[in-house]
Scaffold this motif. Sequence first.
Motif, short mmCIF file in Angstrom:
data_model
loop_
_atom_site.label_atom_id
_atom_site.label_comp_id
_atom_site.label_asym_id
_atom_site.label_seq_id
_atom_site.Cartn_x
_atom_site.Cartn_y
_atom_site.Cartn_z
N GLU A 234 28.80 35.25 49.40
CA GLU A 234 28.18 35.61 50.67
C GLU A 234 27.69 34.32 51.29
O GLU A 234 27.44 33.34 50.56
CB GLU A 234 27.04 36.61 50.44
CG GLU A 234 26.53 37.33 51.68
CD GLU A 234 25.38 36.59 52.37
OE1 GLU A 234 25.08 36.91 53.52
OE2 GLU A 234 24.79 35.69 51.74
N VAL A 235 27.55 34.28 52.60
CA VAL A 235 27.24 33.02 53.28
C VAL A 235 26.11 32.25 52.61
O VAL A 235 26.19 31.03 52.47
CB VAL A 235 26.90 33.30 54.77
CG1 VAL A 235 26.31 32.06 55.43
CG2 VAL A 235 28.15 33.74 55.53
N SER A 236 25.06 32.95 52.17
CA SER A 236 23.89 32.28 51.59
C SER A 236 23.75 32.48 50.09
O SER A 236 22.72 32.11 49.51
CB SER A 236 22.61 32.78 52.27
OG SER A 236 22.65 32.53 53.65
N ASN A 237 24.76 33.06 49.44
CA ASN A 237 24.62 33.42 48.02
C ASN A 237 25.79 32.97 47.17
O ASN A 237 26.96 33.08 47.58
CB ASN A 237 24.42 34.93 47.90
CG ASN A 237 23.06 35.37 48.38
OD1 ASN A 237 22.11 35.40 47.60
ND2 ASN A 237 22.95 35.70 49.65
N PHE A 238 25.45 32.51 45.98
CA PHE A 238 26.43 31.96 45.03
C PHE A 238 26.14 32.54 43.65
O PHE A 238 24.97 32.72 43.28
CB PHE A 238 26.30 30.44 44.96
CG PHE A 238 26.41 29.74 46.29
CD1 PHE A 238 27.58 29.09 46.66
CD2 PHE A 238 25.34 29.72 47.17
CE1 PHE A 238 27.68 28.44 47.88
CE2 PHE A 238 25.43 29.07 48.40
CZ PHE A 238 26.60 28.43 48.75
N LEU A 312 31.62 40.63 57.20
CA LEU A 312 32.29 39.35 57.45
C LEU A 312 31.59 38.21 56.74
O LEU A 312 32.19 37.18 56.47
CB LEU A 312 32.36 39.08 58.96
CG LEU A 312 33.38 38.03 59.41
CD1 LEU A 312 34.78 38.36 58.92
CD2 LEU A 312 33.37 37.90 60.92
N ARG A 313 30.31 38.40 56.39
CA ARG A 313 29.55 37.38 55.66
C ARG A 313 30.00 37.24 54.21
O ARG A 313 29.64 36.28 53.53
CB ARG A 313 28.06 37.72 55.65
CG ARG A 313 27.39 37.77 57.00
CD ARG A 313 25.95 38.24 56.84
NE ARG A 313 25.19 37.35 55.98
CZ ARG A 313 24.53 36.28 56.43
NH1 ARG A 313 24.54 35.97 57.70
NH2 ARG A 313 23.86 35.52 55.59
N THR A 314 30.75 38.22 53.71
CA THR A 314 31.01 38.31 52.28
C THR A 314 32.47 38.08 51.93
O THR A 314 33.35 38.11 52.80
CB THR A 314 30.62 39.69 51.75
OG1 THR A 314 31.57 40.66 52.23
CG2 THR A 314 29.23 40.10 52.21
N ILE A 315 32.73 37.93 50.64
CA ILE A 315 34.11 37.77 50.17
C ILE A 315 34.88 39.08 50.29
O ILE A 315 36.11 39.09 50.21
CB ILE A 315 34.18 37.28 48.72
CG1 ILE A 315 33.50 38.27 47.77
CG2 ILE A 315 33.58 35.89 48.59
CD1 ILE A 315 33.77 38.00 46.31
N TRP A 316 34.17 40.21 50.50
CA TRP A 316 34.87 41.50 50.62
C TRP A 316 35.45 41.68 52.02
O TRP A 316 36.40 42.44 52.19
CB TRP A 316 33.91 42.64 50.27
CG TRP A 316 33.40 42.50 48.88
CD1 TRP A 316 34.13 42.63 47.73
CD2 TRP A 316 32.08 42.14 48.48
NE1 TRP A 316 33.33 42.38 46.63
CE2 TRP A 316 32.07 42.08 47.06
CE3 TRP A 316 30.90 41.86 49.17
CZ2 TRP A 316 30.93 41.75 46.33
CZ3 TRP A 316 29.76 41.54 48.45
CH2 TRP A 316 29.78 41.48 47.05
N GLY A 317 34.92 40.99 53.00
CA GLY A 317 35.49 40.97 54.34
C GLY A 317 35.51 42.32 55.04
O GLY A 317 34.90 43.29 54.62
N ILE A 318 36.24 42.34 56.15
CA ILE A 318 36.37 43.53 56.99
C ILE A 318 37.71 44.20 56.71
O ILE A 318 38.77 43.57 56.83
CB ILE A 318 36.30 43.17 58.48
CG1 ILE A 318 34.94 42.57 58.82
CG2 ILE A 318 36.55 44.40 59.35
CD1 ILE A 318 34.85 42.01 60.23
#
Length: 375
Positions: A234-238, A312-318
């Motif tokens: 996620e944009v701010s998470n690892f 859209l912020r995540t690796i799961w996307g839209i």
Amino acid sequence: MAGIYFHIPFCKTHCHYCDFHTSCRLADLPGVMEAEFKELSLRKNYLGPEAVDTVYLGGGTPSLLDLEYLTKTQNLVRHIFEVNEDAEWTLEANPDDLDQKYLFDLQKSGFNRLSIGTQSFDGEILKYLNRRHDAQQAIRSVLLAREAGFQNISVDLIYGIPGLSKEAWERSVDMVIDLDVEHLSAYHLTYHAGTVLYQRLKDGKLSEVPDEVSLGQYEYLIKALKKAGYEHYEVSNFAKGGFYSRHNSAYWKGQKYLGIGPAAHSYDGKSRQWNIRSNPEYVQLINRNEQFFEIEELSEVDRYNEYIITSLRTIWGIEVTRIEETYNKVLAAYFKQKLDKYIGSDLVYIENQVVRLTEKGIFVSDRIMEDFFYV
């Protein structure tokens, strides 16, 4: 699956950047906790038949709670709701609250994930932010948590701070890697009205960090963590593989959650609720069995826009098929029109009918999400 969030609105001191609803009147804590336990019972039907998969105590400073409150919280949740056997139980904590006994008791009580608010591993930056702990306490808290048996530890970092040098930032990121924690949340400093840093900015006593400096810090963060084996989910998470925050992931995936406590938010798939942002009024209204929250019914456009921003912020996307099948023809056509604009660009890519940000797109994610919004 559903989640439950408890807001523990108390801190010993106020950090200079924080605008979360908190109070330093610790004498009020028992009354608020009893009201939260009552709210939990009052809202036992909010999640419907959903099983609870995550429980998260945030704040404020949940590590101010003693074992009695933590145990009662767990017992009540399990008594009122169906809770998965392997549910994620997270406690947010300040490093200086975490001594060896507290951590062993916490781990033994059933909490299996710890989110430690380190914010930085640089002493001067911690003083600037008005954090209660120093750099050594931040490091020691992680080591003690590991000794206590925690195998799922998250820490926080803040970048874009005035006075944060390139070297100091890189040392903090490198320390996260050296400590071998499972998860990191990293946020750019935001100036919120009502905070000390906002007032200093307004008074001309500090200047915002130039964009290129913040960008450089974020770039180093991404590259260093990727090299160390963390996934940028996620944009701010690892996180290391298998250690995504299940609680926050549920938010981003649009799952139901119940928020307990002053200023806590809830979502049932159709509407949002938010509790009153006042500890005394919250307690009074709960005890008088009067309404203590406001509610907003979400329109189809609201739900579409929320799906854009959370996905859209995540690796799961839209998921393109979800847009087509869930929302009306106008919204689906609007989405396709916007998507066509990005096809062939180096900002998004489409794979198996899922739209995701490229590494370059992550750096301008806010602009891209805003472009897809339907106003």
